[in-house]
Motif scaffolding. Structure first.
Motif, mmCIF file in Angstrom:
data_model
loop_
_atom_site.group_PDB
_atom_site.id
_atom_site.type_symbol
_atom_site.label_atom_id
_atom_site.label_comp_id
_atom_site.label_asym_id
_atom_site.label_seq_id
_atom_site.Cartn_x
_atom_site.Cartn_y
_atom_site.Cartn_z
ATOM 1 N N ALA A 166 0.778 -1.120 0.110
ATOM 2 C CA ALA A 166 -0.030 0.051 -0.104
ATOM 3 C C ALA A 166 0.941 1.132 0.072
ATOM 4 C CB ALA A 166 -1.042 0.160 1.311
ATOM 5 N N GLY A 167 2.079 1.158 0.528
ATOM 6 C CA GLY A 167 2.895 2.287 0.611
ATOM 7 C C GLY A 167 3.266 2.777 1.930
ATOM 8 N N SER A 210 5.591 1.707 4.259
ATOM 9 C CA SER A 210 6.979 1.767 4.533
ATOM 10 C C SER A 210 7.735 2.748 3.887
ATOM 11 C CB SER A 210 7.567 0.325 4.076
ATOM 12 O OG SER A 210 8.759 0.242 4.165
ATOM 13 N N THR A 211 7.063 2.939 2.442
ATOM 14 C CA THR A 211 7.759 4.072 1.728
ATOM 15 C C THR A 211 7.418 5.406 2.609
ATOM 16 O OG1 THR A 211 7.467 2.870 -0.252
ATOM 17 C CG2 THR A 211 7.499 5.422 -0.520
HETATM 18 P P1 ADP Z 1 3.942 -1.413 2.375
HETATM 19 O O1 ADP Z 1 4.814 -1.009 3.449
HETATM 20 O O2 ADP Z 1 2.519 -0.929 2.551
HETATM 21 O O3 ADP Z 1 3.883 -2.818 2.175
HETATM 22 P P2 ADP Z 1 5.784 -0.416 0.537
HETATM 23 O O4 ADP Z 1 6.035 0.990 0.730
HETATM 24 O O5 ADP Z 1 6.878 -1.466 0.816
HETATM 25 O O6 ADP Z 1 4.415 -0.777 0.945
HETATM 26 O O7 ADP Z 1 5.560 -0.526 -1.121
HETATM 27 C C1 ADP Z 1 4.799 0.333 -2.072
HETATM 28 C C2 ADP Z 1 5.077 -0.018 -3.467
HETATM 29 O O8 ADP Z 1 6.380 0.472 -3.799
HETATM 30 C C3 ADP Z 1 5.009 -1.318 -3.854
HETATM 31 O O9 ADP Z 1 4.284 -1.596 -5.056
HETATM 32 C C4 ADP Z 1 6.357 -1.774 -3.729
HETATM 33 O O10 ADP Z 1 6.799 -2.887 -4.477
HETATM 34 C C5 ADP Z 1 7.093 -0.489 -4.170
HETATM 35 N N1 ADP Z 1 8.313 -0.381 -3.800
HETATM 36 C C6 ADP Z 1 8.773 -0.391 -2.627
HETATM 37 N N2 ADP Z 1 10.239 -0.140 -2.546
HETATM 38 C C7 ADP Z 1 10.617 -0.036 -3.771
HETATM 39 C C8 ADP Z 1 11.847 0.298 -4.298
HETATM 40 N N3 ADP Z 1 12.881 0.344 -3.836
HETATM 41 N N4 ADP Z 1 11.882 0.536 -6.007
HETATM 42 C C9 ADP Z 1 10.881 0.071 -6.535
HETATM 43 N N5 ADP Z 1 9.394 -0.130 -6.003
HETATM 44 C C10 ADP Z 1 9.221 -0.159 -4.606
#
Ligand code: ADP
Ligand code: ADP
Length: 238
Positions: free
Chosen positions: A41-42, A44-45
C-alpha cells in the motif's frame, strides 16, 4: 503543538512504481498513530520518506518547523536523531551485547566515542535503566542474537528511546513475532511513548492491534490516504 506536517507527499521509484500518490496529514506531539493497509500500500515508503531514508519525489515534510526534504546533512542528522526508528527485522548489531546496542542508540553510530566504546558512567547507567524499563535488566550483557525475537524488539525500543526522540517511526515492528510477543512489544512501545511524551507512527498490517493500541488510525491504500480517524470510527465504517 504540531510536530509533523506532511503535505501532498508523492513517491515514484526509479522503476516507475508510484508508491505514494499525494499524502496529507499532521501529527501532534505525543500522538500514537497506527498506519494500516495491505502489503504494497505504501506504508513503509511513507515512513522512510519522513526521515529521508527514501527521497520523496515531491511534497513537503515539515518536522518541528524544519523542512526535512531540503535539509542539509547536519540538519538532517539532527532530525534523524529526533525521529527514532524501529524495524521489522530489529536491525540490532547481533554479535555485540544488548547494552552496547542501546549505547549505540544513545551516542549515535557515527560518534567517535561510540565507535571506540568510550562510554561514560552516566551513558551506561542511562542505557541500563532503559533496558530495565523494557524488562531486560537481567539480559544486558548477553549477545543480542541470544535473545528471542520479542526480546530483541524490546532492545530495539530501548535503543530508539535512548536517542530521546520526539517521534518514533516503527515499520511493522511485530510482523515477525508470535501473538504473545507482539502484545508485549506493542504494550511496551505504547507505554513508553506515552510516559516520555513521544509521538509514534507505527505501520501495522494487523487491524486488531491497531484498534487495540492506537489513539488514531491512518489507512493507506494504493498510495493514498483512505481513512484518518479514531479506532471507533474505523469500526463504524466496516
Ligand atoms: P507497504 O509498506 O505498505 O507494504 P511499500 O511502501 O513497501 O508498501 O511499497 C509500496 C509500493 O512500492 C509497492 O508496489 C512496492 O513494490 C514498491 N516499492 C517499494 N520499494 C521499492 C523500491 N525500492 N523500488 C521500486 N519499488 C518499490
Ligand atoms: P532494506 O531492507 O530496504 O535494506 P532496512 O529496513 O534494512 O531497509 O534499513 C535500511 C538501512 O538504514 C539499514 O541498514 C538501517 O540500519 C539504516 N538506518 C537505521 N536507522 C536509520 C535512520 N534513522 N536513518 C537512516 N537510515 C537508518
Amino acid at each position: 503543538m504540531t510536530l509533523l506536517q506532511v503535505e501532498n507527499l508523492k513517491k515514484v521509484y526509479a522503476d516507475g512504481t508510484a508508491a505514494l500518490g499525494g499524502i496529507d496529514f499532521k501529527v501532534e506531539a505525543g500522538e500514537f498513530i497506527a498506519v494500516i493497509g495491505p502489503s504494497g500500500a505504501g506504508k513503509s515508503t511513507l515512513l522512510r520518506c519522513l526521515n529521508q531514508m527514501v527521497g520523496p519525489t515531491s511534497g513537503k515534510v515539515i518536522f518541528q518547523g524544519a523542512d526535512t526534504i531540503n535539509a542539509g546533512n547536519r540538519k538532517l542528522r539532527q532530525i534523524r536523531r529526533e525521529m527514532g526508528m524501529i524495524f521489522q527485522g530489529f536491525n540490532l548489531v547481533e554479535r555485540v551485547s544488548v547494552l552496547t546496542n542501546v549505547l549505540h542508540g544513545r551516542l549515535g553510530y557515527m560518534s567517535w566515542r561510540g565507535a571506540l566504546g568510550l562510554y561514560s558512567k552516566s551513558d551506561i547507567q542511562e542505557a541500563t535503566r532503559l533496558l530495565e524499563r523494557v524488562g531486560l535488566g537481567e539480559q544486558i550483557h548477553k549477545r543480542a542474537d541470544e535473545l528471542s525475537g520479542g526480546q530483541q524488539q524490546r532492545v530495539g525500543i530501548a535503543r530508539a528511546l535512548a536517542q530521546k526522540p520526539k517521534l518514533i517511526l516503527a515499520d511493522e515492528p511485530i510482523a515477525s513475532l508470535d501473538p504473545a510477543a507482539s502484545e508485549v512489544v506493542m504494550n511496551s512501545l505504547y507505554t513508553f511513548c506515552k510516559e516520555d511524551g513521544i509521538a509514534c507512527l507505527c505501520n501495522l498490517h494487523q487491524v486488531d492491534m491497531a484498534k487495540k493500541y492506537a489513539t488514531r488510525i491512518i489507512g493507506i491504500y494504493k498510495g493514498t490516504k483512505v481513512f484518518d480517524g479514531t479506532p471507533e470510527q474505523l469500526t463504524d465504517e466496516m
